[in-house]
Design a protein around this motif. Sequence first.
Motif, mmCIF file in Angstrom:
data_model
loop_
_atom_site.group_PDB
_atom_site.id
_atom_site.type_symbol
_atom_site.label_atom_id
_atom_site.label_comp_id
_atom_site.label_asym_id
_atom_site.label_seq_id
_atom_site.Cartn_x
_atom_site.Cartn_y
_atom_site.Cartn_z
ATOM 1 N N ASN A 1 0.809 -1.231 0.000
ATOM 2 C CA ASN A 1 0.000 0.000 0.000
ATOM 3 C C ASN A 1 0.840 1.279 0.000
ATOM 4 O OD1 ASN A 1 -2.867 -1.091 0.362
ATOM 5 N ND2 ASN A 1 -1.740 -2.135 1.990
ATOM 6 N N LEU A 2 2.031 1.214 -0.571
ATOM 7 C CA LEU A 2 2.844 2.426 -0.643
ATOM 8 C C LEU A 2 2.109 3.482 -1.466
ATOM 9 C CD1 LEU A 2 6.475 1.088 -1.151
ATOM 10 C CD2 LEU A 2 5.537 2.214 0.871
ATOM 11 N N PRO A 3 2.109 4.724 -0.994
ATOM 12 C CA PRO A 3 1.365 5.765 -1.719
ATOM 13 C C PRO A 3 1.992 6.054 -3.083
ATOM 14 C CG PRO A 3 2.658 6.715 0.080
ATOM 15 C CD PRO A 3 2.748 5.234 0.222
ATOM 16 N N GLU A 4 1.192 5.875 -4.120
ATOM 17 C CA GLU A 4 1.635 6.214 -5.472
ATOM 18 C C GLU A 4 1.004 7.545 -5.845
ATOM 19 O OE1 GLU A 4 1.191 3.174 -8.392
ATOM 20 O OE2 GLU A 4 1.756 1.586 -6.994
ATOM 21 N N VAL A 5 1.837 8.561 -5.967
ATOM 22 C CA VAL A 5 1.324 9.904 -6.219
ATOM 23 C C VAL A 5 1.395 10.197 -7.712
ATOM 24 C CG1 VAL A 5 1.545 12.329 -5.649
ATOM 25 C CG2 VAL A 5 2.177 10.605 -3.962
ATOM 26 N N PRO A 6 0.256 10.495 -8.339
ATOM 27 C CA PRO A 6 0.301 10.828 -9.769
ATOM 28 C C PRO A 6 1.067 12.113 -9.998
ATOM 29 C CG PRO A 6 -1.887 11.243 -8.848
ATOM 30 C CD PRO A 6 -1.100 10.551 -7.787
ATOM 31 N N ASP A 7 1.735 12.196 -11.126
ATOM 32 C CA ASP A 7 2.481 13.400 -11.488
ATOM 33 C C ASP A 7 1.498 14.411 -12.059
ATOM 34 O OD1 ASP A 7 4.169 15.356 -12.363
ATOM 35 O OD2 ASP A 7 5.540 14.019 -13.424
ATOM 36 N N THR A 8 1.146 15.398 -11.251
ATOM 37 C CA THR A 8 0.164 16.398 -11.683
ATOM 38 C C THR A 8 0.802 17.540 -12.462
ATOM 39 O OG1 THR A 8 0.363 17.755 -9.690
ATOM 40 C CG2 THR A 8 -1.193 15.891 -9.607
ATOM 41 N N GLY A 9 2.135 17.613 -12.423
ATOM 42 C CA GLY A 9 2.824 18.681 -13.133
ATOM 43 C C GLY A 9 3.192 19.869 -12.274
ATOM 44 N N SER A 10 2.782 19.843 -11.006
ATOM 45 C CA SER A 10 3.145 20.955 -10.115
ATOM 46 C C SER A 10 3.335 20.450 -8.696
ATOM 47 C CB SER A 10 2.056 22.037 -10.121
ATOM 48 O OG SER A 10 0.912 21.580 -9.419
ATOM 49 N N LEU A 11 4.103 21.199 -7.924
ATOM 50 C CA LEU A 11 4.328 20.837 -6.525
ATOM 51 C C LEU A 11 3.014 20.838 -5.753
ATOM 52 C CD1 LEU A 11 6.056 20.249 -4.041
ATOM 53 C CD2 LEU A 11 6.499 22.721 -3.850
ATOM 54 N N ALA A 12 2.232 21.895 -5.911
ATOM 55 C CA ALA A 12 0.969 21.984 -5.179
ATOM 56 C C ALA A 12 0.043 20.827 -5.544
ATOM 57 C CB ALA A 12 0.292 23.321 -5.452
ATOM 58 N N GLY A 13 -0.013 20.491 -6.818
ATOM 59 C CA GLY A 13 -0.866 19.383 -7.257
ATOM 60 C C GLY A 13 -0.401 18.054 -6.704
ATOM 61 N N ASP A 14 0.926 17.846 -6.702
ATOM 62 C CA ASP A 14 1.466 16.593 -6.183
ATOM 63 C C ASP A 14 1.271 16.482 -4.675
ATOM 64 O OD1 ASP A 14 2.228 15.992 -8.748
ATOM 65 O OD2 ASP A 14 4.382 15.971 -8.351
ATOM 66 N N VAL A 15 1.449 17.592 -3.953
ATOM 67 C CA VAL A 15 1.234 17.582 -2.501
ATOM 68 C C VAL A 15 -0.211 17.218 -2.207
ATOM 69 C CG1 VAL A 15 1.081 19.027 -0.429
ATOM 70 C CG2 VAL A 15 3.109 19.149 -1.890
ATOM 71 N N ARG A 16 -1.151 17.854 -2.893
ATOM 72 C CA ARG A 16 -2.568 17.568 -2.654
ATOM 73 C C ARG A 16 -2.893 16.113 -3.002
ATOM 74 N NH1 ARG A 16 -7.737 19.718 -1.723
ATOM 75 N NH2 ARG A 16 -8.958 17.821 -1.441
ATOM 76 N N ALA A 17 -2.338 15.614 -4.111
ATOM 77 C CA ALA A 17 -2.591 14.223 -4.495
ATOM 78 C C ALA A 17 -2.039 13.266 -3.442
ATOM 79 C CB ALA A 17 -1.969 13.932 -5.861
ATOM 80 N N PHE A 18 -0.865 13.598 -2.899
ATOM 81 C CA PHE A 18 -0.271 12.779 -1.849
ATOM 82 C C PHE A 18 -1.153 12.759 -0.605
ATOM 83 C CE2 PHE A 18 2.400 12.510 1.968
ATOM 84 C CZ PHE A 18 2.982 11.271 1.775
ATOM 85 N N LEU A 19 -1.644 13.922 -0.195
ATOM 86 C CA LEU A 19 -2.518 14.005 0.974
ATOM 87 C C LEU A 19 -3.799 13.209 0.747
ATOM 88 C CD1 LEU A 19 -2.168 17.799 1.920
ATOM 89 C CD2 LEU A 19 -0.881 15.857 2.839
ATOM 90 N N ASP A 20 -4.350 13.295 -0.446
ATOM 91 C CA ASP A 20 -5.570 12.540 -0.762
ATOM 92 C C ASP A 20 -5.344 11.036 -0.634
ATOM 93 O OD1 ASP A 20 -7.072 14.824 -1.251
ATOM 94 O OD2 ASP A 20 -6.742 14.780 -3.415
#
Length: 197
Positions: A75-94
């Motif tokens: 279950n390691l978190p796989e964070v999609p590449d959103t193209g921005s730091l803010a987008g990646d941070v939010r995706a990680f938190l989600d």
Amino acid sequence: MTSSREPAGAAVLQESVTAAITRAMFDQLAEIGYARMTMDAVARRAGVGKAAVYRRWPSKQAMLIDLVGAAVLRNLPEVPDTGSLAGDVRAFLDVIVEQADPRTRRIALDVLVETTRTPELAAALHDVVDRPRRTAAATVLTRAIDRGELPADLDLELGLDVLISPLLLRLLRSTEQVDNVYLTRLTKVIVTGLNAL
């Protein structure tokens, strides 16, 4: 005529038995916690003999480390590449919020408390839980460095603390809902903090 019987000697560890033991251990952790859990109780709950458990792990601690470590790797978190730091941070938190159901939170908090009393358990879980999750989370920071959004000399360890710790602490210590408004505000705080490092 050839026999389909397994050869005598070393016992074959059946996956279905291991799966039953795994479910039983996590059920016991969620219901009564690590301190009160016993290998015999896990065996009873799994519907297997004690020998089936002891054949796989020599102790309760070894069982916990092995099964929790395996669950983390699945279950390691796989964070999609959103193209921005803010987008990646939010995706990680989600992703973290999606994984943190009440049962998982209860188990994580119980085991975390136990590590304060058992240094060898703390060290082992650091290797199988903390390190892999921090390595996965580091993707968020290294992508931002590659895109030029964060400096190349960023303190990665401190950056990971900023990225992971606020939400993790809230999930473990609070019963309040983590909603979209909270995650949006937290994303801004984390991005600001990372840019200040």
